[in-house]
Design an enzyme around this catalytic site. Structure first.
Site, PDB file in Angstrom:
ATOM      1  N   CYS A 131     -42.852 -20.497  -8.175  1.00  0.00           N
ATOM      2  CA  CYS A 131     -42.958 -20.138  -6.750  1.00  0.00           C
ATOM      3  C   CYS A 131     -44.398 -19.960  -6.288  1.00  0.00           C
ATOM      4  CB  CYS A 131     -42.161 -18.863  -6.463  1.00  0.00           C
ATOM      5  SG  CYS A 131     -40.417 -19.039  -6.845  1.00  0.00           S
ATOM      6  N   HIS A 266     -44.476 -15.179   0.319  1.00  0.00           N
ATOM      7  CA  HIS A 266     -43.416 -15.928  -0.356  1.00  0.00           C
ATOM      8  C   HIS A 266     -42.072 -15.370   0.100  1.00  0.00           C
ATOM      9  CE1 HIS A 266     -41.040 -18.001  -3.172  1.00  0.00           C
ATOM     10  NE2 HIS A 266     -40.859 -17.003  -4.014  1.00  0.00           N
ATOM     11  N   ASN A 296     -34.984 -18.853  -0.612  1.00  0.00           N
ATOM     12  CA  ASN A 296     -36.205 -18.987  -1.422  1.00  0.00           C
ATOM     13  C   ASN A 296     -36.401 -20.461  -1.795  1.00  0.00           C
ATOM     14  OD1 ASN A 296     -38.182 -18.963  -3.378  1.00  0.00           O
ATOM     15  ND2 ASN A 296     -37.299 -17.274  -4.559  1.00  0.00           N
TER      16      ASN A 296
HETATM   17  O1  UT7 Z   1     -39.124 -16.452  -6.251  1.00  0.00           O
HETATM   18  C1  UT7 Z   1     -39.243 -15.915  -7.517  1.00  0.00           C
HETATM   19  C2  UT7 Z   1     -39.239 -14.485  -7.429  1.00  0.00           C
HETATM   20  N1  UT7 Z   1     -37.891 -13.988  -7.344  1.00  0.00           N
HETATM   21  C3  UT7 Z   1     -37.667 -12.826  -6.788  1.00  0.00           C
HETATM   22  O2  UT7 Z   1     -38.582 -12.233  -6.278  1.00  0.00           O
HETATM   23  C4  UT7 Z   1     -36.286 -12.247  -6.880  1.00  0.00           C
HETATM   24  C5  UT7 Z   1     -36.393 -10.787  -7.182  1.00  0.00           C
HETATM   25  N2  UT7 Z   1     -35.121 -10.119  -7.313  1.00  0.00           N
HETATM   26  C6  UT7 Z   1     -34.291  -9.896  -6.280  1.00  0.00           C
HETATM   27  O3  UT7 Z   1     -34.544 -10.325  -5.165  1.00  0.00           O
HETATM   28  C7  UT7 Z   1     -33.078  -9.034  -6.502  1.00  0.00           C
HETATM   29  O4  UT7 Z   1     -33.175  -8.414  -7.762  1.00  0.00           O
HETATM   30  C8  UT7 Z   1     -31.729  -9.806  -6.437  1.00  0.00           C
HETATM   31  C9  UT7 Z   1     -31.466 -10.197  -5.001  1.00  0.00           C
HETATM   32  C10 UT7 Z   1     -31.803 -11.020  -7.315  1.00  0.00           C
HETATM   33  C11 UT7 Z   1     -30.578  -8.903  -6.901  1.00  0.00           C
HETATM   34  O5  UT7 Z   1     -30.552  -7.724  -6.137  1.00  0.00           O
HETATM   35  P1  UT7 Z   1     -30.387  -6.312  -6.871  1.00  0.00           P
HETATM   36  O6  UT7 Z   1     -30.329  -5.296  -5.839  1.00  0.00           O
HETATM   37  O7  UT7 Z   1     -31.504  -6.227  -7.881  1.00  0.00           O
HETATM   38  O8  UT7 Z   1     -28.955  -6.468  -7.552  1.00  0.00           O
HETATM   39  P2  UT7 Z   1     -28.580  -6.435  -9.089  1.00  0.00           P
HETATM   40  O9  UT7 Z   1     -29.016  -7.660  -9.775  1.00  0.00           O
HETATM   41  O10 UT7 Z   1     -29.026  -5.131  -9.643  1.00  0.00           O
HETATM   42  O11 UT7 Z   1     -27.018  -6.451  -9.000  1.00  0.00           O
HETATM   43  C12 UT7 Z   1     -26.281  -5.386  -8.352  1.00  0.00           C
HETATM   44  C13 UT7 Z   1     -24.811  -5.745  -8.382  1.00  0.00           C
HETATM   45  C14 UT7 Z   1     -24.313  -6.164  -9.759  1.00  0.00           C
HETATM   46  O12 UT7 Z   1     -23.006  -5.653  -9.919  1.00  0.00           O
HETATM   47  P3  UT7 Z   1     -22.741  -4.334 -10.801  1.00  0.00           P
HETATM   48  O13 UT7 Z   1     -23.239  -4.685 -12.177  1.00  0.00           O
HETATM   49  O14 UT7 Z   1     -23.542  -3.251 -10.140  1.00  0.00           O
HETATM   50  O15 UT7 Z   1     -21.271  -4.169 -10.705  1.00  0.00           O
HETATM   51  C15 UT7 Z   1     -24.239  -7.660  -9.662  1.00  0.00           C
HETATM   52  O16 UT7 Z   1     -23.279  -8.222 -10.531  1.00  0.00           O
HETATM   53  O17 UT7 Z   1     -24.555  -6.845  -7.501  1.00  0.00           O
HETATM   54  C16 UT7 Z   1     -23.830  -7.850  -8.228  1.00  0.00           C
HETATM   55  N3  UT7 Z   1     -24.207  -9.150  -7.698  1.00  0.00           N
HETATM   56  C17 UT7 Z   1     -23.576  -9.740  -6.664  1.00  0.00           C
HETATM   57  N4  UT7 Z   1     -22.530  -9.365  -5.914  1.00  0.00           N
HETATM   58  C18 UT7 Z   1     -22.135 -10.194  -4.934  1.00  0.00           C
HETATM   59  C19 UT7 Z   1     -25.226  -9.958  -8.096  1.00  0.00           C
HETATM   60  N5  UT7 Z   1     -25.253 -11.069  -7.349  1.00  0.00           N
HETATM   61  C20 UT7 Z   1     -24.253 -10.949  -6.445  1.00  0.00           C
HETATM   62  C21 UT7 Z   1     -23.768 -11.775  -5.407  1.00  0.00           C
HETATM   63  N6  UT7 Z   1     -22.726 -11.346  -4.672  1.00  0.00           N
HETATM   64  N7  UT7 Z   1     -24.357 -12.944  -5.093  1.00  0.00           N
END
Ligand code: UT7
Length: 339
Positions: A131, A266, A296
């Protein structure tokens, strides 16, 4: 060369040029695939919801490439638009630097497919920094212009992440989109208040390679690889490292936060963008945000957002623009530009 040998006159000339030249953004352009996929549509094929995606990322939709919209195709369209905006011809371009993590082929470089499509000369190569690919390419081209090696460059970010998505992994497949953005750089005079790239800061930590990577190889149709991400870890690093690098850019230029006209970040996650904007004390209307519509687009996200804000008249000549990105590698960096 023997270190004791005095420089030849032409070498002194190149060094003399270095002190005077600055890479000026002469034009911007971008391309988005025609097909738009909303969160609602995605939620029919993967266990997710519009509400979750919007709340956690700010994303509402993404553009996804059709088979003819290859990395090179999109890059060429973006480059043509940037050239048209700059008033320059392809034949005037000395170098094409293209940031991508999703080239169409292992080689030739996508930059050279673009060179051929445009009928440009000079040289070109691809640059792999995920990225941060556009910021890395911009910094490399800027250094070559400042050194007097080249006078003009096309700097492009083009990505087809839809081809490296695991469409069963809801943790990643909802986050990315396809597209391309480009700028034309030309050598200009350096001086207070004059346009051009004022600084580029690049960083990497290869020790963090396993928190965001692709588990396959470019050019392997039998094993193309999918993006794998520990989102929470990447998020944590993004907020701290991007905040540090924007402050580094200000300090290096002796500028205060209030001097920044626009942040072009970004576009990975609205929450990360808001955190950086807040750290800079910028009102939201001074932060160019496209993540809601583009998702993204990796190396394309910054030049896509820049082009949008230039074309709709928000970013104007003379404005001070701070760009930043972070991606797999980890790689991150910033560029400070007077337009
Ligand atoms: O461009 C390269 C750089 N990339 C980034 O900067 C991305 C950085 N990371 C992020 O933007 C965030 O971490 C994410 C958007 C990827 C995830 O958000 P989060 O608040 O960190 O969520 P999480 O991964 O901690 O997941 C929370 C919950 C999980 O469920 P449990 O384990 O709490 O029951 C996931 O399984 O949300 C669940 N989950 C979803 N639910 C519905 C993960 N993806 C989804 C989804 N829809 N698409």
């Amino acid at each position: 060369m023997d270190q004791q040998t005095p420089p030849l006159p032409e070498q002194r000339c190149v060094q003399g040029l270095a002190a005077q030249k600055r890479a000026v953004i002469a034009g911007t352009g971008s391309y988005l695939p025609e097909t738009v996929v909303t969160n609602e549509e995605l939620s029919k094929t993967v266990d997710t919801s519009d509400e979750w995606i919007r709340e956690r990322t700010g994303i509402g939709q993404r553009h996804l490439a059709q088979p003819h919209e290859t990395c090179a195709f999109m890059a060429t369209r973006a480059a043509e638009r940037a050239l048209a905006a700059s008033g320059m011809r392809a034949g005037e371009i000395d170098a094409i630097l293209l940031g991508t993590a999703t080239p169409d082929e292992a080689f030739p470089a996508t930059a050279l497919r673009v060179q051929a499509a445009l009928g440009a000369g000079g040289f070109g190569f691809d640059l792999s920094a995920a990225c941060s690919g556009f910021i890395y390419a911009l910094g490399t081209a800027e250094a070559m212009i400042a050194a007097g090696r080249i006078r003009t460059a096309l700097v492009i970010g083009s990505e087809v992440y839809s081809r490296i998505m695991n469409w069963q992994d809801r943790g990643t497949c909802v986050l990315f989109g396809d597209g391309a953005g480009a700028v034309v750089l030309r050598a200009g005079e350096a001086g207070a208040g004059l346009p051009g790239i004022l600084s580029v800061h690049l960083h990497a930590d290869g020790g963090l390679g396993d928190i965001l990577y692709v588990d396959g190889a470019v050019g392997r149709s039998d094993r193309p690889g999918h993006l794998v991400m520990n989102g929470r870890e990447v998020f944590r690093h993004a907020v701290t490292r991007l905040a540090d690098t924007v402050e580094e850019a200000l300090a290096a230029n002796g500028l205060a936060k209030a001097d920044i006209g626009w942040l072009v970040p970004h576009q990975a996650n609205k929450r990360i963008i808001d955190a950086i904007g807040k750290r800079l004390g910028l009102p939201p209307e001074r932060v160019v945000t496209t993540v809601e519509r583009h998702a993204n687009t990796s190396a394309a996200s910054v030049p896509l957002a820049l082009d949008e804000a230039v074309r709709d008249g928000r970013i104007r000549p003379g404005d001070l623009v701070l760009m930043e990105a972070l991606g797999g590698g980890l790689t991150w960096g910033s560029a400070l530009v007077r337009m």
